[in-house]
Design an enzyme around this catalytic site. Structure first.
Site, PDB file in Angstrom:
ATOM      1  N   HIS A  90       0.859  -1.191   0.000  1.00 37.35           N
ATOM      2  CA  HIS A  90       0.000   0.000   0.000  1.00 37.35           C
ATOM      3  C   HIS A  90       0.889   1.232   0.000  1.00 37.35           C
ATOM      4  O   HIS A  90       1.838   1.330   0.777  1.00 37.35           O
ATOM      5  CB  HIS A  90      -0.908   0.050   1.236  1.00 37.35           C
ATOM      6  N   ASP A 169     -15.360   2.133   7.256  1.00 37.02           N
ATOM      7  CA  ASP A 169     -14.321   3.051   6.794  1.00 37.02           C
ATOM      8  C   ASP A 169     -14.821   3.923   5.657  1.00 37.02           C
ATOM      9  O   ASP A 169     -14.524   5.118   5.603  1.00 37.02           O
ATOM     10  CB  ASP A 169     -13.084   2.279   6.340  1.00 37.02           C
ATOM     11  N   ARG A 176     -14.642  12.438   7.035  1.00 39.00           N
ATOM     12  CA  ARG A 176     -13.370  13.113   7.297  1.00 39.00           C
ATOM     13  C   ARG A 176     -13.030  14.086   6.185  1.00 39.00           C
ATOM     14  O   ARG A 176     -12.464  15.154   6.424  1.00 39.00           O
ATOM     15  CB  ARG A 176     -12.251  12.073   7.441  1.00 39.00           C
ATOM     16  N   SER A 191      -8.003   3.664   8.857  1.00 37.09           N
ATOM     17  CA  SER A 191      -8.659   3.592   7.545  1.00 37.09           C
ATOM     18  C   SER A 191      -7.900   2.652   6.615  1.00 37.09           C
ATOM     19  O   SER A 191      -8.465   1.720   6.028  1.00 37.09           O
ATOM     20  CB  SER A 191      -8.749   4.991   6.931  1.00 37.09           C
ATOM     21  N   LYS A 195      -8.845  -1.938   5.897  1.00 36.17           N
ATOM     22  CA  LYS A 195      -9.077  -2.566   4.586  1.00 36.17           C
ATOM     23  C   LYS A 195      -8.002  -3.606   4.277  1.00 36.17           C
ATOM     24  O   LYS A 195      -8.302  -4.681   3.751  1.00 36.17           O
ATOM     25  CB  LYS A 195      -9.130  -1.500   3.491  1.00 36.17           C
TER      26      LYS A 195
END
Length: 435
Positions: A90, A169, A176, A191, A195
């Site tokens: 990620h 999320d 947000r 967040s 996931k």
């Protein structure tokens, strides 16, 4: 007549605890996320809570509890039936960050399964799915069964995350975004990791960027985020490491969608810009090491065609034509060097904003991107140029977009004397592991 459910806590009570710098219990956090997901906690109440968290923070246990509560709001994927290690990456995003595109097939070519669930861009940071949708026929949305079958057959997939993963999320992220609390590290970390943990991968490498074109500009804040996410992954049983990488300069020579795909294919063909190759190989090495594959010559599979074979197979499996011509813009504008000298400065964020203004990005989630829009860089800091040499080319389908794009990059690049150039010490500043 049904008896109304008696809730164990109330939102005002929890908001006041965090407002006053208190600590929320595991049970309170679990209830809060569940109650918000099912609509019992109102948007204005959760807005107050996110601001309280932004201002006063959360400790490691609170962040873990919130992450696990968000995971519990939806499904968890399980790839154990593949009978091979799984690894994922990620990135926190940046300008010209196309690393997922060559990275997934490179790692998959070594026999490690890569379930790469990716997203779309918003603002100046590009989205992996937007880039891949430049390829005619390629589709982002796969069922869980299609995803599993592709991993079983080809070891790799890049696709959209299903709505069943951490739905809390999705709801909280949208809130947000409109309450100026996106930058809260506990909220960013929970967040991302909710996931990724729900995705079910065995191991995870985080590319946490800092600098001009990054989500967090300051390296200390980026380091804090990286450590928080590594701890979350570790606590949840996912083997997690992070690389802190420099995003003060655009990554590679392309910014956009179709042109970033072209550059990624160059890397898979054994060429491409040095910084893209360096980061791709570094992240692949991390992923392979965590999958138990040590002492492999990672870059060799870029040179021998195995990574390219993996790319072509996975693109084809998702309906794409790897040989199809990619979109090209109908209009272009070349910016030339106004003097001889060295390119001593090139700031990432303004170039990301310029590409966005050309149509490569979106201001709202529902906006369409123009796949052919973007920027090709012809020089990077440290390169010598002569007056009249091309520095960069803007691409758009509407020439009227050039003026605002040029405004964005005004002052973002400098040609000067070589003696004034301060080279970047390292693209990869630090490796962070579990404490």
């Amino acid at each position: 007549m049904s008896t109304p459910t008696i809730e164990p806590f109330d939102a005002v009570q929890l908001i006041s605890i965090k407002r006053d710098k208190g600590e929320l219990s595991t049970e309170q956090i679990q209830w809060m996320i569940d109650a918000y997901t099912r609509g019992f906690i109102a948007q204005e109440q959760m807005s107050a809570m996110t601001m309280a968290i932004f201002l006063n923070g959360m400790n490691r246990r609170e962040i873990k509890d919130m992450t696990m509560a968000m995971i519990a709001s939806g499904e968890r994927m399980d790839f154990s039936a593949l009978n091979r290690p799984t690894a994922d990456k990620h990135s926190t995003g940046g300008v010209g960050d196309k690393i997922t595109l060559p990275l997934m097939p490179l790692v998959a070519s070594f026999g490690v399964a890569v379930p790469q669930l990716s997203g779309r861009g918003l603002g100046h940071t590009g989205g992996t799915l937007d880039k891949l949708e430049s390829i005619p026929g390629w589709r982002a949305h796969l069922s869980n069964e299609e995803m599993f079958n592709q991993l079983a057959e080809l070891n790799g997939v890049i696709c959209a995350a299903g709505s069943g993963l951490a739905p809390a999320d999705g709801k909280l992220y949208a809130l947000r975004d409109i309450t100026a609390t996106v930058e809260a590290i506990p909220l960013i970390a929970s967040s991302i990791m909710s996931k990724k943990i729900a995705e079910g991968t065995d191991s995870l490498v985080l590319d946490v960027k800092f600098g001009s074109g990054a989500f967090l500009k300051d390296i200390e804040r980026s380091r804090e985020l990286a450590r928080t996410m590594v701890a979350l992954g570790t606590d949840a049983g996912v083997n997690t490491t992070a690389l802190l990488t420099d995003m003060n300069i655009p990554l590679g020579l392309t910014i956009g969608n179709a042109n970033e795909v072209r550059e990624s294919v160059e890397v898979l063909a054994g060429g491409g810009p040095g910084d893209v190759i360096e980061l791709t190989v570094a992240l692949a090495t991390e992923m392979l090491n965590m999958a138990g594959m040590h002492d492999v010559e990672v870059a060799e599979n870029l040179r021998n065609g195995k990574a390219m074979d993996s790319w072509r197979a996975t693109i084809s499996a998702q309906g794409g034509d790897p040989d199809a011509a990619l979109p090209t813009a109908s209009e272009s504008h070349v910016v030339l060097a106004e003097s001889d000298g060295m390119l001593v400065h090139q700031e990432a964020l303004p170039f990301g904003i310029a590409a966005w203004r050309l149509g490569a990005g979106r201001a709202r989630a529902e906006d369409a991107v123009i796949h052919a829009a973007g920027i090709d860089l012809h020089a990077k800091p440290g390169d010598m140029v002569r007056k009249g040499d091309p520095l960069f080319t803007l691409h758009a389908n509407d020439a009227a977009r050039f003026e605002r794009a040029l405004e964005a990059v005004e002052g973002a690049y400098v040609i000067g004397d070589a003696s004034s150039f301060v080279p970047r010490t390292s693209l990869i500043a630090e490796r962070i592991t579990a404490e």
